[in-house]
Design a protein around this motif. Structure first.
Motif, short mmCIF file in Angstrom:
data_model
loop_
_atom_site.label_atom_id
_atom_site.label_comp_id
_atom_site.label_asym_id
_atom_site.label_seq_id
_atom_site.Cartn_x
_atom_site.Cartn_y
_atom_site.Cartn_z
N ILE A 25 -23.62 7.15 67.48
CA ILE A 25 -25.26 6.83 67.13
C ILE A 25 -25.70 5.51 67.99
CG2 ILE A 25 -26.60 5.64 65.42
CD1 ILE A 25 -24.78 7.40 63.31
N ASP A 26 -24.83 4.43 68.17
CA ASP A 26 -25.34 3.42 69.13
C ASP A 26 -25.34 3.72 70.48
OD1 ASP A 26 -25.94 0.48 69.27
OD2 ASP A 26 -24.30 0.71 70.53
N VAL A 27 -24.05 4.19 71.00
CA VAL A 27 -24.21 4.62 72.41
C VAL A 27 -25.40 5.56 72.75
CG1 VAL A 27 -22.57 6.49 72.97
CG2 VAL A 27 -22.80 4.43 74.33
N CYS A 28 -25.77 6.48 72.00
CA CYS A 28 -26.56 7.35 72.49
C CYS A 28 -28.23 6.65 72.45
CB CYS A 28 -26.77 8.71 71.51
SG CYS A 28 -25.38 9.63 71.84
N ARG A 29 -28.17 5.59 71.55
CA ARG A 29 -29.54 4.90 71.65
C ARG A 29 -29.50 4.05 72.87
NH1 ARG A 29 -29.48 0.84 68.53
NH2 ARG A 29 -31.73 0.39 68.49
N TYR A 30 -28.33 3.59 73.32
CA TYR A 30 -28.14 2.75 74.37
C TYR A 30 -28.58 3.58 75.75
CZ TYR A 30 -25.52 0.90 78.48
OH TYR A 30 -25.03 0.35 79.50
N LEU A 31 -28.08 4.73 75.87
CA LEU A 31 -28.06 5.92 76.82
C LEU A 31 -29.36 6.09 77.08
CD1 LEU A 31 -25.14 7.98 76.62
CD2 LEU A 31 -25.25 6.39 78.29
N LEU A 32 -30.10 6.40 75.94
CA LEU A 32 -31.49 7.13 75.95
C LEU A 32 -32.55 6.03 75.93
CD1 LEU A 32 -30.70 10.19 73.57
CD2 LEU A 32 -30.78 10.11 76.12
N GLY A 33 -32.34 4.81 75.43
CA GLY A 33 -33.36 3.83 75.32
C GLY A 33 -34.38 4.14 74.44
#
Length: 335
Positions: free
Chosen positions: A176-184
């Motif tokens: 959940i967090d790393v996808c928010r990080y990747l996609l901004g």
């Protein structure tokens, strides 16, 4: 300057952090350890010549402690995070920041009242070289915008006290967090799909699960959470863009080639797989504390991840119905 760190939580994760600070990183030492099991705190503290406390509140109140690491169970994070902030001390809190929206918002409010960012959440994947390269590939614009993210989170096994809820709030929270990080961008919808369960599980566990989410721009994320896969700890991610894809590489650079085929070793745990990412995260945090600056993910990132987790748990309890993720308006403090 040597940053004097207090550790709250003397379990496996806390001990791993002590080892990295004392043996691999520069600029800090552990001067105090707290745990509800005071004997456990003493066992970690005494070889370091550090103090041992039976509560996080006592450790935070110690004037010798410059900054605090929280490595306890997620549901008890909030009081110690808030106390550290109110004491004006930088805190690195392992994920999740909190396990409820109410606690997460209370933490946001405490930090804003303090007037400066003091909280870093332990989302170490942001420091992994593979994920960083994926982010750079998207930001470059060379392949267009993102359309899909495929994630796989596979554990060899889990203990009997691990629950289906933990598959989301303790395991999938990383994706959940790393996808928010990747996609901004934020995740706005989520559902939980339940495929046929593996026979290699405790009866109370629904394993595997698939978390399916959509972001503000419509990027579709799927995350297979499979925690009794047996063969090892395997993290996979592929970012699909308009005119190209990028995925995490093999865990190891060496490959054995013989009569059994081509193969590389598989990590056994998150501590092995993300050793370098943990070190990068903690070293950057220590140096930032030296300068009196914030670094890494923010309390808002912790809150946003918890909001997605809560929506996913609602979906799990309602036969996989898609649930909207509700966020408060983002305070300018976190922009």
């Amino acid at each position: 300057m040597t940053v004097k760190i207090g550790l709250i939580g003397a379990g496996g994760m806390g001990r791993a952090h002590v080892e990295r600070i004392e043996q691999e990183l520069a600029g800090a030492r552990v001067v105090a350890v707290a745990d509800l099991n005071l004997d456990g705190a003493r066992a970690v503290a005494e070889p370091l010549g550090a103090k041992a406390y039976g509560s996080g509140a006592e450790l935070i109140a110690d004037p010798e402690v410059d900054a605090v690491i929280i490595a306890t169970f997620g549901k008890v994070h909030a009081p110690d995070v808030i106390a550290a902030v109110q004491a004006g001390k930088y805190v690195l809190c392992e994920k999740p920041l909190a396990t409820t929206i109410e606690d997460s918002i209370a933490i946001l409010e405490a930090e804003q009242a303090a007037g400066r960012k003091l909280i870093t959440v332990g989302f170490m994947r942001r420091f992994d070289q593979g994920y960083q390269e994926m982010r750079k590939a998207l930001v470059s614009g060379d392949h267009g915008y993102a359309t899909l993210v495929h994630c796989r989170h596979r554990n060899p096994s889990v203990p009997e006290n691990y629950t289906t809820r933990n598959m989301i709030d303790d395991t999938a929270i990383h994706e959940i967090d790393v996808c928010r990080y990747l996609l901004g961008e934020e995740i706005v919808k989520v559902r939980i799909d339940t495929p046929r369960s593996t026979s290699h599980r405790f009866e109370h566990l629904a394993d595997p699960l698939v978390l399916v989410a959509r972001t503000e721009s419509g990027v579709l994320i799927d995350d297979e959470v499979n925690v009794n896969i047996g063969f090892g700890y395997s993290i996979e991610c592929e970012l699909v863009m308009e005119q190209g894809t990028i995925r995490l590489g093999d865990q190891n650079k060496t490959v054995v080639r013989d009569g059994a085929g081509n193969r590389n070793a598989i990590c056994g745990s998150h501590i092995d797989r993300f050793h370098d990412a943990f070190n990068q995260e903690f070293q950057q945090w220590i140096r930032a504390v030296e300068r009196g600056e914030h670094t890494g993910s923010t309390a808002w990132d912790g809150y946003a991840a918890t909001a997605v987790v809560e929506a996913a748990l609602e979906s799990l309890d309602n036969d996989g119905r898609e649930v909207d993720v509700t966020l408060i308006e983002k305070p300018a403090f976190y922009n």
